[in-house]
Design an enzyme around this catalytic site. Sequence first.
Site, PDB file in Angstrom:
ATOM      1  CB  ALA A 254      -0.932  -0.004   1.207  1.00 46.55           C
ATOM      2  CD  GLU A 375      -1.004   2.421   4.040  1.00 45.30           C
ATOM      3  OE1 GLU A 375      -0.152   1.994   3.248  1.00 45.30           O
ATOM      4  OE2 GLU A 375      -2.209   2.556   3.750  1.00 45.30           O
ATOM      5  N   GLY A 376       3.089   4.268   8.336  1.00 47.06           N
ATOM      6  CA  GLY A 376       4.473   4.574   8.673  1.00 47.06           C
ATOM      7  C   GLY A 376       4.712   6.059   8.771  1.00 47.06           C
TER       8      GLY A 376
END
Length: 396
Positions: A254, A375-376
């Site tokens: 993703a 996502e980070g």
Amino acid sequence: MPESPTPARFDAADPLGIDELLTPEDLAVRDTVRAWAAERVLPYIADWYERGELPGIHELARELGAMGALGMSLKGYGCAGASAVQYGLACLELEAADSGIRSLVSVQGSLAMYAIHRYGSEEQKLRWLPGMAAGETIGCFALTEPDHGSDPAGMRTHARRDGSDWVLTGRKMWITNGSVAGVAVVWARTDDGIRGFVVPTSLPGFTAPEIRHKWSLRASVTSELVLDGVRLPADAVLPGATGLGGPLRCLNHARYGIVWGAMGAARASFDSALDYARTREQFGRPIGGFQLTQAKLADMAVELHKGILLAHHLGVRMDAGRLRPEQVSFGKLNNVREAIDICRTARTVLGANGISLEYPVMRHATNLESVLTYEGTVEMHQLVLGKALTGLDAFR
């Protein structure tokens, strides 16, 4: 001595000639998604954002499915089987419309569908993937918890055995598509380690209250998931994933889409600033004729097209099976940071108009604040690269 070929005319929309790296099929995908977004999203997105809604999400999902944009790079089960570069171009065009639309597609295809496609049984794939690829069923991906974001190993959601069944209990937070999903991929702690479960959202004990009062990703459905003794059959577990490696590989897939998508938000903001600079007059001439404004535009263009070139390079590596997670972290860290800077600079070119929803700049800037985190975070990707560069683990 043969004459050198005459260079092509400078194209302000493609100053590095990146389009020359794209195949006719790549360009067709890009143009198809761009046209869809121009017709179905751009006329309405400011109103959706202001209201904090994404109306007609099921209809939009079906249209995206018909276009082949859901699970786009997956093969079989009704998926398009497109290249990584083509998927990236689609993400760029979707996020040029709005990050919420790209998030819908990313979570559906690169998280929920990818998890089932890579780790699921053949029965799970046949049951879920065709409907998800068509947009008939929306999926969500549940890893983050209220107290565990960057450290998913600390998750408290757990699944216990009860005869042949599993009983799932816990809470997940910041789940895109959660309250409209027909299926959730939920990661939970078990006696055998962290496992993934395919959870129909109609089961007793599953609720998904929508999160309100957001000032970012307002045209996106974001939910909490509450799992209160949800009973699942033995075959609900994803057989191919044990441990954190499973969900982290999904997130890596993703993140790759985000590398492209962030440049879509940046491009929309840059284009808005460039158009404005050409027409807005101060002191008797367009502000684009002043040196300070041109310096801003030049700096924005350099970072925008460097970012697109980086995204394309990573896409080529992914298509060749050579893309490493550290390289995805490189792209996510650079492109989202630079996209936010481009939006902020574009806002200064537009002056007071930059805060108005009549222009896309502030909407993209606030959306990217979420993209920067999910996502980070910046810090996590810095540590991923720091470890890769030094060989020393600074996470703990």
